[in-house]
Design a protein around this motif. Structure first.
Motif, mmCIF file in Angstrom:
data_model
loop_
_atom_site.group_PDB
_atom_site.id
_atom_site.type_symbol
_atom_site.label_atom_id
_atom_site.label_comp_id
_atom_site.label_asym_id
_atom_site.label_seq_id
_atom_site.Cartn_x
_atom_site.Cartn_y
_atom_site.Cartn_z
ATOM 1 N N ILE A 1 0.873 -1.174 0.000
ATOM 2 C CA ILE A 1 0.000 0.000 0.000
ATOM 3 C C ILE A 1 0.906 1.219 0.000
ATOM 4 O O ILE A 1 1.665 1.447 0.938
ATOM 5 C CB ILE A 1 -0.952 0.013 1.215
ATOM 6 N N GLU A 2 0.874 1.960 -1.092
ATOM 7 C CA GLU A 2 1.723 3.146 -1.214
ATOM 8 C C GLU A 2 1.283 4.222 -0.232
ATOM 9 O O GLU A 2 2.092 4.911 0.360
ATOM 10 C CB GLU A 2 1.637 3.675 -2.653
ATOM 11 N N GLY A 3 -0.036 4.353 -0.071
ATOM 12 C CA GLY A 3 -0.518 5.349 0.886
ATOM 13 C C GLY A 3 -2.011 5.583 0.768
ATOM 14 O O GLY A 3 -2.669 5.111 -0.157
ATOM 15 N N VAL A 4 -2.512 6.297 1.750
ATOM 16 C CA VAL A 4 -3.919 6.688 1.801
ATOM 17 C C VAL A 4 -3.984 8.180 1.531
ATOM 18 O O VAL A 4 -3.171 8.954 2.066
ATOM 19 C CB VAL A 4 -4.504 6.374 3.202
ATOM 20 N N VAL A 5 -4.923 8.586 0.667
ATOM 21 C CA VAL A 5 -5.086 10.023 0.407
ATOM 22 C C VAL A 5 -6.522 10.424 0.758
ATOM 23 O O VAL A 5 -7.482 9.775 0.342
ATOM 24 C CB VAL A 5 -4.717 10.404 -1.060
ATOM 25 N N PHE A 6 -6.653 11.454 1.574
ATOM 26 C CA PHE A 6 -7.976 11.951 1.948
ATOM 27 C C PHE A 6 -8.521 12.857 0.855
ATOM 28 O O PHE A 6 -7.809 13.720 0.333
ATOM 29 C CB PHE A 6 -7.906 12.723 3.267
ATOM 30 N N THR A 7 -9.803 12.648 0.509
ATOM 31 C CA THR A 7 -10.445 13.448 -0.535
ATOM 32 C C THR A 7 -11.694 14.135 0.020
ATOM 33 O O THR A 7 -12.193 13.759 1.074
ATOM 34 C CB THR A 7 -10.864 12.554 -1.727
ATOM 35 N N MET A 8 -12.180 15.118 -0.732
ATOM 36 C CA MET A 8 -13.426 15.827 -0.398
ATOM 37 C C MET A 8 -13.401 16.400 1.017
ATOM 38 O O MET A 8 -14.389 16.354 1.741
ATOM 39 C CB MET A 8 -14.636 14.904 -0.584
ATOM 40 N N TYR A 9 -12.247 16.923 1.378
ATOM 41 C CA TYR A 9 -12.083 17.499 2.722
ATOM 42 C C TYR A 9 -12.756 18.866 2.779
ATOM 43 O O TYR A 9 -12.549 19.703 1.907
ATOM 44 C CB TYR A 9 -10.588 17.635 3.032
ATOM 45 N N ASP A 10 -13.556 19.063 3.805
ATOM 46 C CA ASP A 10 -14.225 20.351 4.002
ATOM 47 C C ASP A 10 -13.727 20.957 5.309
ATOM 48 O O ASP A 10 -14.097 20.506 6.399
ATOM 49 C CB ASP A 10 -15.742 20.156 4.052
ATOM 50 N N ALA A 11 -12.880 21.963 5.192
ATOM 51 C CA ALA A 11 -12.240 22.567 6.372
ATOM 52 C C ALA A 11 -13.261 23.208 7.315
ATOM 53 O O ALA A 11 -12.960 23.483 8.481
ATOM 54 C CB ALA A 11 -11.216 23.600 5.922
ATOM 55 N N ILE B 1 -6.985 16.378 -0.311
ATOM 56 C CA ILE B 1 -7.705 16.966 -1.451
ATOM 57 C C ILE B 1 -9.007 17.598 -0.952
ATOM 58 O O ILE B 1 -9.852 16.897 -0.386
ATOM 59 C CB ILE B 1 -8.013 15.895 -2.526
ATOM 60 N N PRO B 2 -9.184 18.895 -1.150
ATOM 61 C CA PRO B 2 -10.383 19.555 -0.622
ATOM 62 C C PRO B 2 -11.592 19.370 -1.545
ATOM 63 O O PRO B 2 -11.449 18.994 -2.709
ATOM 64 C CB PRO B 2 -9.963 21.028 -0.619
ATOM 65 N N ARG B 3 -12.764 19.639 -0.996
ATOM 66 C CA ARG B 3 -13.938 19.789 -1.863
ATOM 67 C C ARG B 3 -13.695 21.023 -2.712
ATOM 68 O O ARG B 3 -13.295 22.059 -2.201
ATOM 69 C CB ARG B 3 -15.198 19.995 -1.020
#
Length: 256
Positions: free
Chosen positions: A178-188, A213-215
């Protein structure tokens, strides 16, 4: 020799195709010769890069069924440094057809051997299921990137995905990691997004990318224009984020 990365999560709607398309485009923009493979019968990667999936007769399906060579099916340099092996709904039939084929789990791997040296990166957009197409992608891949949406059910199904990856490591591809986990659709603006990030970090013993990665409205609009975000709106926060992610991915492989 090109690095082969599968983008996988059996949960739909987590930004998997968005990540596959825009990470590939960001790598290409950094001078890396990149091939993106659409392994999803929905063909969203294919349409997101401006092709009409319903009018294609040379796709990953024809490679799997041995009707055409992989070289004949790749659309070279759709954009600078970015090539595509497209898909359409024909690929849905491949799940059943593969069941009768010898060494069915290795078909994609065997085909990629023929063209691997032509690229710095090969990114595979897996379908949102842990069927034979995803198994083929992971058997061919060096590593897996797992996109996770910042929402309450983020961890649902993740255990199953990690278990599947471990099974493939044991029986089909011992070098897979597993190269890594990336968080998506982040809403600050929401505490929930922050909470999800913290929960996953404490739960997972995996590399987690610093880039989140943000929304972003522009990111959502780009596929309807058939363009990756770095060409649709280079100054958007989405383009900037995938640029940072590409740099992290390049560093992961020790490439300059």
């Amino acid at each position: 020799m090109g690095r082969i990365i599968a983008i996988a999560n059996q949960k739909g709607g987590v930004g998997k195709t968005t990540t596959a398309v825009n990470l590939s485009a960001a790598l290409a923009a950094r001078g890396k010769k990149t091939l993106i493979i659409d392994m999803d019968p929905q063909g969203n990667t294919t349409t997101g890069l401006g092709l009409d999936k319903n009018n294609l007769d040379k796709t990953i399906y024809e490679v799997i069924t041995d009707e055409y060579s992989i070289q004949e099916c790749i659309r070279e340099e759709l954009f600078d440094n970015l090539s595509l092996l497209p898909a359409n709904r024909n690929l849905a039939g491949a799940e059943i057809e593969l069941m009768t084929v010898d060494r069915m789990q290795y078909i994609v791997k065997e085909n990629l051997k023929k063209i691997r040296d032509n690229y710095d990166f090969i990114i595979i957009d897996c379908p949102p299921a842990l069927g034979m197409l995803t198994v083929n992608a992971m058997t061919a891949a060096d590593t897996v990137i797992v996109p996770i949406q910042c929402e309450f059910y983020a961890l649902d199904g993740l255990t199953q995905l990690i278990y599947t990856i471990e099974l493939i490591q044991k029986s089909l591809n011992p070098k897979l990691t597993i190269e890594g986990v990336v968080f998506t659709m982040y809403d600050a603006r929401t505490n929930l997004s922050l909470q999800v990030v913290e929960n996953v970090k404490s739960y997972l013993n995996q590399n987690i990318y610093k880039t989140i990665i943000p929304r972003n409205v522009r990111l959502a609009e780009a596929p309807s224009h058939g363009l990756p975000i770095n060409l649709y709106d280079p100054s958007s926060v989405g383009a900037e984020s995938y640029g940072f992610l590409a740099e992290e991915v390049i560093e992961n492989g020790g490439m300059e």
